[in-house]
Design a protein around this motif. Structure first.
Motif, PDB file in Angstrom:
ATOM      1  N   GLU A  87       1.384  10.012  -9.322  1.00  0.00           N
ATOM      2  CA  GLU A  87       2.503  10.002  -8.367  1.00  0.00           C
ATOM      3  C   GLU A  87       3.536  10.997  -8.871  1.00  0.00           C
ATOM      4  O   GLU A  87       3.598  11.268 -10.071  1.00  0.00           O
ATOM      5  N   CYS A 110      12.403   6.307 -11.101  1.00  0.00           N
ATOM      6  CA  CYS A 110      11.229   5.431 -11.228  1.00  0.00           C
ATOM      7  C   CYS A 110      10.226   6.032 -12.221  1.00  0.00           C
ATOM      8  O   CYS A 110       9.142   5.494 -12.426  1.00  0.00           O
ATOM      9  N   HIS A 145       2.282   2.975 -14.770  1.00  0.00           N
ATOM     10  CA  HIS A 145       3.676   3.124 -14.342  1.00  0.00           C
ATOM     11  C   HIS A 145       4.597   2.919 -15.543  1.00  0.00           C
ATOM     12  O   HIS A 145       4.381   1.994 -16.324  1.00  0.00           O
ATOM     13  N   HIS A 201       8.414   8.783 -12.080  1.00  0.00           N
ATOM     14  CA  HIS A 201       7.157   9.349 -11.558  1.00  0.00           C
ATOM     15  C   HIS A 201       6.847  10.731 -12.134  1.00  0.00           C
ATOM     16  O   HIS A 201       5.721  11.206 -11.998  1.00  0.00           O
ATOM     17  N   GLU A 236       5.135   7.564  -2.893  1.00  0.00           N
ATOM     18  CA  GLU A 236       4.934   6.138  -3.196  1.00  0.00           C
ATOM     19  C   GLU A 236       6.159   5.335  -2.800  1.00  0.00           C
ATOM     20  O   GLU A 236       6.062   4.214  -2.312  1.00  0.00           O
ATOM     21  N   GLU A 237       7.353   5.946  -3.031  1.00  0.00           N
ATOM     22  CA  GLU A 237       8.595   5.198  -2.810  1.00  0.00           C
ATOM     23  C   GLU A 237       8.866   4.966  -1.329  1.00  0.00           C
ATOM     24  O   GLU A 237       9.479   3.974  -0.954  1.00  0.00           O
TER      25      GLU A 237
HETATM   26 ZN   LIG Z   1       7.478   3.861  -9.124  1.00  0.00          ZN
END
Ligand SMILES: [Zn+2]
Ligand SMILES: [Zn+2]
Length: 403
Positions: free
Chosen positions: A88, A99, A159, A101, A134-135
């Protein structure tokens, strides 16, 4: 193959990742410094596919009709098994890579190039899947729906997190927009001539609040009004809102979604409005972690000295499109610690951790774990058989039913 040979392959693959750590960290940092939102991740895709091309993986961009999705293959000595290593790279509005990524963008490509270099004649096929949005947008859900992941035997993803875990759970969700169409009129001089689209919206909220009392505790229904009218002296002829329905049970979510849509239709009927729905194409499915696969993944993490812990059953759940992949094939999402427990994901502090020494360490540890688990999958047919048996017994295909 003897255990000792597999261990040797694992060791050689990890050595490649250590040797190339500087350029891997540089790529992660570069992506962090140029955050791109959902479906706009052109720079990240360019940098990662160039990196993979240089290593002679065959790259196809734009898979699943998504310009910022890609697949990079390394074909070994046989056609199967086929292992999907997921990546991602989308960022968040306002806080960039809050996040982490940017780390996820590099982990699976790093594992793939290390496997290719250390064990070039491995059986099967290793494919890195670059999955956008993804978000917000559900790139993996769209790739699954459009058939881009058909024919794969297992999927691995990692992740960044505040702990080390392998039993990731996520709640299914469907987001949609609602519009009510009424009729404008002077709110004082001729209110009887108007049809109040805001009333339909308010009735909907009230009935949804009543419904909440009679659903299972895991259900979440939340929404906002995006247009509530133009002026208090005009009967609103148009209102709109955005809503999300979630459940930890994909079938139950269908039931709740039906009830919620009935509420909007009934509210429109009561007021005399018409109603229109617009569903996100990507419905996020619940995550079905393959436990046999997760156990092996955890063993590989432990072999690096990482303290893997059991999932805290009281922790709240968000939704992720890895859930959709987990309905297509056995899948796992491992969590690697980049910050302390008090740091929240989607925060500036988490974004800072994503390029900290802990973030860089997570990148390397995760790439090694993905690579070692891939070796388990391609060199241990009994293990692959066991994860498939669990999948066949426990997981049903996802339906993309829309109300
Ligand atoms: Zn994430
Ligand atoms: Zn996130």
């Amino acid at each position: 193959m003897p255990e000792s040979s597999l261990d040797l392959f694992k060791q050689k693959t990890c050595e490649v990742i250590d040797r190339r750590k500087d350029e891997l960290i540089e790529l992660s940092t570069q992506i962090h410094n140029h955050p791109e939102l959902a479906f706009q991740e052109f720079k990240a895709v360019e940098w990662m596919t160039e990196f993979l091309k240089k290593e002679r993986l065959s790259v196809e961009k734009g898979i699943g009709n998504l310009p910022t999705a890609y697949r990079a293959d390394h074909k070994g000595s046989t056609d199967s098994p086929k292992i999907a290593l997921l990546a991602e790279y989308d960022a968040l509005p306002g806080i960039g890579h809050g996040c982490g990524h940017n780390i996820m963008a590099v982990i699976s490509p790093a594992a793939a190039i290390a496997l290719k270099e250390a064990v070039p004649d491995h059986p099967g096929q290793i494919s890195v899947f670059g999955t956008p949005a993804e978000e917000n947008g559900g790139g993996k859900a769209l790739l699954c729906k459009r058939g881009a992941l058909i024919g794969y035997d297992a999927a691995l993803l990692v992740h960044p997190a505040v702990c080390y875990e392998v039993d990731y759970k996520s709640i299914g969700c469907q987001t949609f927009r609602v519009e009510f169409f009424g009729k404008a009129a002077h709110a004082s001089a001729a209110p009887e001539k108007g049809i109040n689209a805001l009333d339909a919206m308010i009735h909907s909220f009230n009935m949804i609040n009543a419904l909440r009392q009679h659903v299972k505790p895991d259900v979440r229904i939340h929404g906002i009004i995006t247009n509530g009218g133009k002026a208090s002296n005009i009967v609103p002829d148009y209102t709109s809102g955005e809503f999300t329905v979630r459940s930890t049970d994909d079938d139950y979510m269908d039931e709740i979604l039906d009830k919620v849509l009935k509420i909007f239709r009934a509210s429109a009927d009561a007021v005399g409005c018409t109603v229109k729905f617009d569903f996100n194409e990507a419905r996020y499915a619940t995550m079905q972690t393959n436990q046999v696969l997760a156990k092996a993944f955890a063993e590989n993490m432990k072999s690096l000295g990482l303290p893997v812990q059991d999932r805290d059953p009281n922790r709240g759940m968000g939704s992720s499109d890895i859930g959709n992949v987990s309905h297509e094939m056995p899948a796992v999402e491992g969590w690697f610690k980049i910050a302390d427990e008090d740091v929240q994901a989607h925060s500036p502090e988490f974004a800072a951790a994503a390029i900290s020494p802990a973030g860089h360490k997570a990148l390397l540890d995760a790439a090694k774990t993905i690579a070692m688990t891939t070796l388990d999958l391609i060199y241990r047919p009994d293990f692959l058989k066991a994860i498939k048996e669990e999948f066949d017994q426990n997981v049903s295909p996802i339906r993309y039913k829309l109300g």
